[in-house]
Design a protein around this motif. Structure first.
Motif, PDB file in Angstrom:
ATOM      1  N   HIS A  81       0.837  -1.201   0.000  1.00  0.00           N
ATOM      2  CA  HIS A  81       0.000   0.000   0.000  1.00  0.00           C
ATOM      3  C   HIS A  81       0.869   1.247   0.000  1.00  0.00           C
ATOM      4  N   ALA A  82       1.973   1.219   0.758  1.00  0.00           N
ATOM      5  CA  ALA A  82       2.821   2.403   0.899  1.00  0.00           C
ATOM      6  C   ALA A  82       3.608   2.699  -0.361  1.00  0.00           C
ATOM      7  N   THR A  83       3.921   1.667  -1.165  1.00  0.00           N
ATOM      8  CA  THR A  83       4.734   1.899  -2.349  1.00  0.00           C
ATOM      9  C   THR A  83       3.957   1.647  -3.625  1.00  0.00           C
ATOM     10  N   GLN A 106      -1.574   9.054 -10.018  1.00  0.00           N
ATOM     11  CA  GLN A 106      -1.319  10.241  -9.226  1.00  0.00           C
ATOM     12  C   GLN A 106      -1.571  11.485 -10.056  1.00  0.00           C
ATOM     13  N   PRO A 107      -2.168  12.528  -9.468  1.00  0.00           N
ATOM     14  CA  PRO A 107      -2.334  13.778 -10.190  1.00  0.00           C
ATOM     15  C   PRO A 107      -0.977  14.426 -10.425  1.00  0.00           C
ATOM     16  N   THR A 108      -0.905  15.279 -11.387  1.00  0.00           N
ATOM     17  CA  THR A 108       0.345  15.948 -11.712  1.00  0.00           C
ATOM     18  C   THR A 108       0.603  17.078 -10.728  1.00  0.00           C
ATOM     19  N   LEU A 109       1.719  16.992 -10.038  1.00  0.00           N
ATOM     20  CA  LEU A 109       2.155  18.057  -9.149  1.00  0.00           C
ATOM     21  C   LEU A 109       3.380  18.714  -9.777  1.00  0.00           C
ATOM     22  N   SER A 110       3.405  20.023  -9.764  1.00  0.00           N
ATOM     23  CA  SER A 110       4.526  20.741 -10.345  1.00  0.00           C
ATOM     24  C   SER A 110       5.811  20.422  -9.595  1.00  0.00           C
ATOM     25  N   GLU A 111       6.896  20.225 -10.342  1.00  0.00           N
ATOM     26  CA  GLU A 111       8.200  20.026  -9.720  1.00  0.00           C
ATOM     27  C   GLU A 111       8.685  21.317  -9.081  1.00  0.00           C
ATOM     28  N   HIS A 112       8.214  22.438  -9.595  1.00  0.00           N
ATOM     29  CA  HIS A 112       8.639  23.748  -9.107  1.00  0.00           C
ATOM     30  C   HIS A 112       7.635  24.282  -8.096  1.00  0.00           C
ATOM     31  N   PHE A 135      -2.072   7.753   5.730  1.00  0.00           N
ATOM     32  CA  PHE A 135      -1.066   8.722   6.174  1.00  0.00           C
ATOM     33  C   PHE A 135       0.332   8.162   5.933  1.00  0.00           C
ATOM     34  N   LEU A 136       0.575   6.949   6.402  1.00  0.00           N
ATOM     35  CA  LEU A 136       1.897   6.341   6.275  1.00  0.00           C
ATOM     36  C   LEU A 136       2.282   6.101   4.825  1.00  0.00           C
ATOM     37  N   ALA A 137       1.293   5.825   3.984  1.00  0.00           N
ATOM     38  CA  ALA A 137       1.578   5.572   2.573  1.00  0.00           C
ATOM     39  C   ALA A 137       1.841   6.855   1.801  1.00  0.00           C
ATOM     40  N   ASN A 138       1.095   7.895   2.096  1.00  0.00           N
ATOM     41  CA  ASN A 138       1.178   9.127   1.307  1.00  0.00           C
ATOM     42  C   ASN A 138       2.350  10.018   1.684  1.00  0.00           C
ATOM     43  N   ALA A 139       2.937   9.778   2.849  1.00  0.00           N
ATOM     44  CA  ALA A 139       4.120  10.535   3.271  1.00  0.00           C
ATOM     45  C   ALA A 139       5.148   9.547   3.809  1.00  0.00           C
ATOM     46  N   ALA A 140       5.514   8.573   2.970  1.00  0.00           N
ATOM     47  CA  ALA A 140       6.345   7.457   3.432  1.00  0.00           C
ATOM     48  C   ALA A 140       7.723   7.906   3.895  1.00  0.00           C
ATOM     49  N   HIS A 141       8.195   9.054   3.417  1.00  0.00           N
ATOM     50  CA  HIS A 141       9.509   9.528   3.858  1.00  0.00           C
ATOM     51  C   HIS A 141       9.443  10.184   5.236  1.00  0.00           C
ATOM     52  N   LEU A 142       8.265  10.610   5.635  1.00  0.00           N
ATOM     53  CA  LEU A 142       8.103  11.303   6.914  1.00  0.00           C
ATOM     54  C   LEU A 142       7.441  10.451   7.985  1.00  0.00           C
ATOM     55  N   ALA A 143       6.870   9.309   7.617  1.00  0.00           N
ATOM     56  CA  ALA A 143       6.104   8.493   8.560  1.00  0.00           C
ATOM     57  C   ALA A 143       6.463   7.025   8.396  1.00  0.00           C
ATOM     58  N   HIS A 144       6.422   6.280   9.485  1.00  0.00           N
ATOM     59  CA  HIS A 144       6.785   4.866   9.457  1.00  0.00           C
ATOM     60  C   HIS A 144       6.138   4.141  10.630  1.00  0.00           C
ATOM     61  N   PRO A 145       5.957   2.824  10.544  1.00  0.00           N
ATOM     62  CA  PRO A 145       5.432   2.062  11.683  1.00  0.00           C
ATOM     63  C   PRO A 145       6.446   2.047  12.829  1.00  0.00           C
ATOM     64  N   LEU A 146       5.945   2.071  14.051  1.00  0.00           N
ATOM     65  CA  LEU A 146       6.809   2.057  15.234  1.00  0.00           C
ATOM     66  C   LEU A 146       6.292   1.031  16.234  1.00  0.00           C
ATOM     67  N   PRO A 147       7.138   0.084  16.663  1.00  0.00           N
ATOM     68  CA  PRO A 147       6.718  -0.858  17.713  1.00  0.00           C
ATOM     69  C   PRO A 147       6.720  -0.171  19.074  1.00  0.00           C
ATOM     70  N   ILE A 148       5.687  -0.454  19.854  1.00  0.00           N
ATOM     71  CA  ILE A 148       5.527   0.150  21.183  1.00  0.00           C
ATOM     72  C   ILE A 148       5.153  -0.956  22.163  1.00  0.00           C
ATOM     73  N   VAL A 149       5.746  -0.931  23.344  1.00  0.00           N
ATOM     74  CA  VAL A 149       5.426  -1.940  24.351  1.00  0.00           C
ATOM     75  C   VAL A 149       4.636  -1.317  25.493  1.00  0.00           C
ATOM     76  N   ARG A 194       0.163  10.880  -3.159  1.00  0.00           N
ATOM     77  CA  ARG A 194       1.518  10.956  -2.617  1.00  0.00           C
ATOM     78  C   ARG A 194       1.929  12.423  -2.543  1.00  0.00           C
ATOM     79  N   LEU A 195       2.380  12.847  -1.381  1.00  0.00           N
ATOM     80  CA  LEU A 195       2.731  14.242  -1.173  1.00  0.00           C
ATOM     81  C   LEU A 195       4.099  14.560  -1.778  1.00  0.00           C
ATOM     82  N   VAL A 196       4.423  15.839  -1.839  1.00  0.00           N
ATOM     83  CA  VAL A 196       5.731  16.267  -2.328  1.00  0.00           C
ATOM     84  C   VAL A 196       6.820  15.565  -1.514  1.00  0.00           C
ATOM     85  N   GLY A 197       7.761  14.950  -2.199  1.00  0.00           N
ATOM     86  CA  GLY A 197       8.832  14.203  -1.545  1.00  0.00           C
ATOM     87  C   GLY A 197       8.569  12.720  -1.473  1.00  0.00           C
ATOM     88  N   ALA A 198       7.319  12.303  -1.632  1.00  0.00           N
ATOM     89  CA  ALA A 198       6.969  10.888  -1.507  1.00  0.00           C
ATOM     90  C   ALA A 198       6.674  10.226  -2.842  1.00  0.00           C
TER      91      ALA A 198
END
Length: 640
Positions: free
Chosen positions: A35-37, A42-48, A145-159, A466-470
């Motif tokens: 899902h994340a990759t 995707q819509p066209t987002l300007s590089e600039h 959220f995790l898929a669309n901003a994969a460079h900024l978000a990731h799964p985290l294990p918590i105990v 996918r957001l800018v950077g992702a």
């Protein structure tokens, strides 16, 4: 009480039961990764990304006869999320923020993308369907959220530590219900972990507490973690890349009404130049967080109260207090609150408090709040958490829906409210970072339902945007960046084709001594901050000889200052140290030491006068000293 809890859990388990939910942990991680990759259209987002000057020029183009479709006041998580949603539907969108994007609460969260374990517990104990709906919706949004901003978000294990045998089935059942409410969108199934393995995961976890109870084990579960301030600026840049006009440091000084008393725009003032402009729009959205009632009452002094302010304080500690890859939740402190201890960018952050408060422009963590957090951690660790080890403190003010019957802010449902006043102003408040996208979708749907927007506006497409950077980000990007930096520094030119990398080759560095280091930690920092735009930072470091670390012990490069000025609307030293990078949150003394060099680089990039440079430097030092530095402030007061 226990019987009701287990019965409630039973209902959740039975209602969620089904073969499709009972995937192995390996299958679940594979499903999430796909899902994340994924390569959905995707819509066209300007590089600039348009410059701020270009955006201000567009801001002045509206007239009463030629208004924007949508004016959004407020550049936090909700406002920038609305701008992305509206712009990608084809609506002519403008957003103004009186300070910087995310300068309020949106940069001061616990950095979790989560459904809310404690909300699920309240849903069961209080038989509260609203709490359950919130958890269900948030867990659905977590995966997007995790898929669309994969460079900024990731799964985290918590105990979740258990110090009595009763707690084991109690927390196990609760977290299994958490998994099942997530359904097919779950990350990885929770499980019981024995005491020995738990200490291996988290070496500082107390095997015996002060009350004599011994560790029986932990319940391990997964949630998401993200970089909140960079997510906020990424949303602003994504909206701009989709065609929206976004402008920070533009204050809405007054709402504009037509002869029928309807809000049709706002009088705005550029805080940097002092220039004023009237901005007209068919629909105006009030997304100003804890200030929504202030905006509403500027139009209608008798507007009812819609927001309750709640403070949330956090502290930053050295990584040796915890684990670099495993978090911990203390589900019930001595006074019944929840405290997290989480790894984040090479440090440990811990919080949060939850108390009603006054709305302040520059909130800060009190000494009482800091002591509460440190004491709560010390009860569950095998070492005393020392006050002297605190690297930074901060506090944010959450906008919670007003509920006069709630005994405390802990009992207020973290849901959002959207409503339209008689003057046509649409207000959105409440909610949390995890559900920002859904909130934005509902806000724009509400605006479309007014009938004042173009009939040909498209549907919401942000669930898979996918957001800018992702858009071209891959988990291996940091390795490619390290290769490029290493090749560039050793041979002068990096060959992307030779290595099979999709990252563009770097040209010969202008100053070899200042070329970007090939340190994997620096490469990882760049990849997880800028995503697929990180190569541009490396190229800038090569071209300008700005590959040195900004301060010792941190992986931030001097080139990032210039990059953020040129590409991310960075307008002040504070912007860079607090929100384009997170140095102020990670290590306030280091941020203070970096201020002269940041001011120097920004002065050159923005053509500041020496007077402006000194003014910006002094302002940044004041903010860092009063809001982040742990200990006495320059005037002798307590910073924390």
């Amino acid at each position: 009480m226990v019987g009701r809890y287990l019965a409630g859990i039973g209902v959740l388990l039975s209602s969620a039961a089904g073969g499709s939910y009972f995937l192995s942990q390996a299958q679940q991680l594979t499903v999430w990764a796909q899902h994340a990759t994924g390569n959905s259209d995707q819509p066209t987002l300007s590089e600039h990304i348009p410059t701020r000057a270009q955006q201000l020029s567009k801001l002045r183009e509206s007239t009463p006869d030629k208004p924007f479709d949508l004016l959004i006041i407020g550049g936090g998580a909700t406002g920038t999320g609305c701008a992305v949603d509206a712009a990608t539907r084809g609506l002519r969108t403008v957003l103004v923020e009186r300070e910087d994007f995310g300068s309020g609460t949106s940069s001061k969260s616990t950095k979790l993308v989560h459904g809310g374990v404690r909300y699920l517990e309240k849903a069961v104990f209080q038989l509260d369907i609203d709490q359950l709906k919130l958890v269900f919706e948030a867990l659905k949004e977590r995966r997007a959220f995790l898929a669309n901003a994969a460079h900024l978000a990731h799964p985290l294990p918590i105990v979740t530590p258990c110090y009595s045998w009763f707690e084991v089935p109690y927390y196990w059942a609760g977290l299994k219900a958490y998994d099942l409410v997530a359904g097919t969108r779950n990350l990885i199934w929770s499980r019981f972990v024995g005491a020995a393995e738990s200490v291996n995961f988290l070496p500082t976890l107390a095997q015996e507490r002060k009350d004599g109870r011994t560790l029986k084990g932990t319940i391990l579960y997964y949630d998401g973690q993200f970089n909140d301030a960079r997510m906020n600026v990424t949303l602003a840049c994504t909206a701009a890349a989709a065609g929206a006009v976004v402008a920070n440091y533009v204050n809405c000084t007054q709402l504009i009404k037509n002869q029928d008393g309807k809000v049709v725009g706002a009088k705005c003032k550029d805080a940097i130049s002092g220039r004023e402009v009237d901005v007209y729009a068919k629909v105006v959205v009030n997304a100003t967080g804890v200030y929504v009632d202030k905006v509403r009452r500027s139009s209608n002094p008798d507007a009812n109260t819609s927001v309750t302010a709640s403070t949330g304080a956090h502290v930053t500690l050295p990584e040796f207090y915890g684990s670099g890859s495993m978090g911990m939740i203390i589900p019930r402190t001595k006074d019944g609150r929840v405290v997290f201890m989480l790894p984040w960018q090479g440090k440990i952050i811990a919080g949060t408090t939850d108390e009603k408060c006054e709305v302040l422009q520059r909130p800060r963590a009190t000494e009482e709040e800091v002591t509460f957090i440190l004491d709560a951690l010390s009860d569950y660790l095998n070492i005393k958490v020392r006050r002297a080890d605190v690297l930074s403190t901060w506090s944010g003010i959450r906008p919670l829906p007003y509920n006069p019957k709630a005994g405390s802010t802990q009992n207020i449902v973290r849901d959002h409210l959207i409503y339209t006043d008689d003057d046509g102003l649409i207000t959105v408040t409440g909610g949390k970072w995890t559900t920002y996208r859904r909130m934005a979708e509902e806000v724009v749907d509400t605006a479309v339902a007014t009938g004042r927007l173009p009939l040909n506006s498209g549907p919401c497409i942000t669930e898979h945007l996918r957001l800018v950077g992702a858009q071209r980000y891959t988990p291996a990007l940091h390795a490619e960046l390290a290769q490029l930096a290493g090749s560039s520094s050793s041979s002068g030119t990096a060959s992307a084709s030779a290595s099979g990398s999709s990252v563009p080759a770097l040209s010969r560095p202008a100053a070899p001594a200042a070329a970007p280091p090939s340190d994997p930690a620096v490469a990882l920092h760049l990849a997880r901050s800028y995503g697929d735009r990180a190569p541009a930072v490396l190229q800038l470091a090569n071209d300008r000889g700005l590959g040195r670390r900004l301060v010792p012990g941190h992986d931030i490069l001097e080139a990032e200052v210039v990059y953020c000025v040129q590409n991310e609307y960075c307008e002040s030293v504070e912007d860079f140290l607090c929100r384009r990078t997170r140095l102020a949150f990670l290590d306030a003394p280091a941020a203070l030491s970096a201020t002269p060099r940041v001011a120097e680089l920004m002065a050159e990039a923005l053509s500041w006068s020496s007077e402006r440079r000194n003014r910006e430097l002094a302002a940044a030092r004041r903010t860092l000293s009063s809001c982040f530095v742990s200990g006495p402030t320059p005037d002798g007061g307590a910073a924390a």
